[in-house]
Design an enzyme around this catalytic site. Structure first.
Site, PDB file in Angstrom:
ATOM      1  N   PRO A   1       0.911  -1.276   0.119  1.00 43.49           N
ATOM      2  CA  PRO A   1       0.148  -0.033   0.074  1.00 43.49           C
ATOM      3  C   PRO A   1       0.865   1.175  -0.065  1.00 43.49           C
ATOM      4  CG  PRO A   1      -0.955  -1.684   1.729  1.00 43.49           C
ATOM      5  CD  PRO A   1       0.660  -1.962   0.988  1.00 43.49           C
ATOM      6  N   GLU A   2       0.252   2.386  -0.678  1.00 46.98           N
ATOM      7  CA  GLU A   2       1.353   3.694  -0.677  1.00 46.98           C
ATOM      8  C   GLU A   2       0.609   4.574   0.043  1.00 46.98           C
ATOM      9  OE1 GLU A   2       2.302   4.576  -4.780  1.00 46.98           O
ATOM     10  OE2 GLU A   2       2.016   2.475  -5.313  1.00 46.98           O
TER      11      GLU A   2
ATOM     12  N   LYS B   1       4.454   5.366   4.442  1.00 42.20           N
ATOM     13  CA  LYS B   1       4.092   4.496   4.518  1.00 42.20           C
ATOM     14  C   LYS B   1       3.849   3.670   6.195  1.00 42.20           C
ATOM     15  CE  LYS B   1       5.202   3.044   0.004  1.00 42.20           C
ATOM     16  NZ  LYS B   1       5.763   2.250  -1.007  1.00 42.20           N
TER      17      LYS B   1
ATOM     18  N   ARG C   1      11.829  -2.657  -8.838  1.00 40.41           N
ATOM     19  CA  ARG C   1      10.105  -2.834  -8.692  1.00 40.41           C
ATOM     20  C   ARG C   1       9.634  -2.331 -10.323  1.00 40.41           C
ATOM     21  NH1 ARG C   1      10.813  -4.528  -4.410  1.00 40.41           N
ATOM     22  NH2 ARG C   1       9.954  -3.850  -2.752  1.00 40.41           N
TER      23      ARG C   1
END
Length: 266
Positions: free
Chosen positions: A2-3, A51, A253
């Site tokens: 999650p960002e 985060k 990523r």
């Protein structure tokens, strides 16, 4: 993972359930905190930095404490009515906070730490300015300095580095690079106006918080420009979207770009 916007929504959900409440029970299911009991503590609020979640409490003896949690890839916080069935298996629960209003259960949390609130800097002090924080002129100057400190670094890699700015992940990194017409693999030195880039990143992240999802195109049918749209036509120019990796070795990523709208060169 999650960002920043999703983490902030999680914090808001915890606040609606627990802020101002006295804990009627707790269960910290990690070895280092297995004997800790927070019963009687008053929950002030859950703050975020990027985060990271920082649930601030006042213990029964008046000591300010912070429960530091991080969702990592698989974690989540769920809120249910007191005594209600949990929306996940009990063996995945890492934290349980009970109050008269609600039970909050943290599943598969990647980090669970309890520390004096005065020591929060020890867990988030190394991070860059929070894009969803107060964003003072000092925050902006610090973020700009951190972004441009390594001009040869790939832009996407720099934006994913939480020590530069906190809160961006692959979704928002990919989308802000597209909106700014910048290839994520080009060096930071090629960014003509890095301050404008940072301000746009902040605006996009705030829009995700307000809309409850990434909505960079303004069209809920096609909410994002490039993220996870490899091999599909660009919504702007119809060129096929491509995908590749950025990031430090071992922590790569996937990112996405339009080769026409985001040329990989002058």
């Amino acid at each position: 993972m999650p960002e920043g916007d999703a983490v902030r929504r999680t914090a808001d959900r915890l606040d609606r359930a627990l802020a101002g409440q006295t804990l009627t029970g707790s269960d910290l299911r990690v070895p280092q905190l297995a004997t800790t009991d927070l019963t009687g503590a008053i929950v002030e609020r859950t703050a975020t930095h990027g985060k990271h979640l920082l649930t601030r409490l006042v213990a029964g003896d008046g000591t300010p404490l912070t429960l530091h949690t991080h969702l990592k890839m698989e974690g989540s916080w769920r809120v249910v009515a007191p005594g209600a069935r949990w929306p996940g298996p009990a063996h995945d629960a890492r934290v349980v906070l009970r109050s008269a209003r609600a039970d909050a259960v943290g599943f598969l949390l990647g980090i669970v730490e309890l520390l004096p609130s005065a020591d929060e800097g020890s867990v988030v002090g190394h991070l860059g300015p929070d894009l969803l924080g107060g964003w003072t002129p000092d925050d902006e100057a610090q973020a700009l300095a951190r972004l441009t400190a390594a001009p040869g670094r790939a832009l996407g890699t720099a934006l994913l580095d939480q020590r530069v700015v906190a809160g961006l992940g692959t979704i928002w990194m990919s989308e802000v690079c597209f909106v700014q017409g910048l290839h994520p693999r080009r060096p930071v030195a090629d960014v003509a106006d890095p301050l404008r880039l940072l301000r746009r990143a902040r605006l996009l992240l705030r829009s995700g918080l307000e809309h409850g999802q990434p909505l960079t195109t303004g069209d809920r049918r096609n909410p994002v420009w490039v993220y996870r749209r490899q091999r599909q036509p660009c919504l702007r120019c119809r060129t096929t979207i491509e995908a590749g990796t950025v990031g430090e070795p071992g922590r790569e990523r996937t990112t996405y770009w339009c080769p026409h709208c985001q040329p990989d060169g002058p």
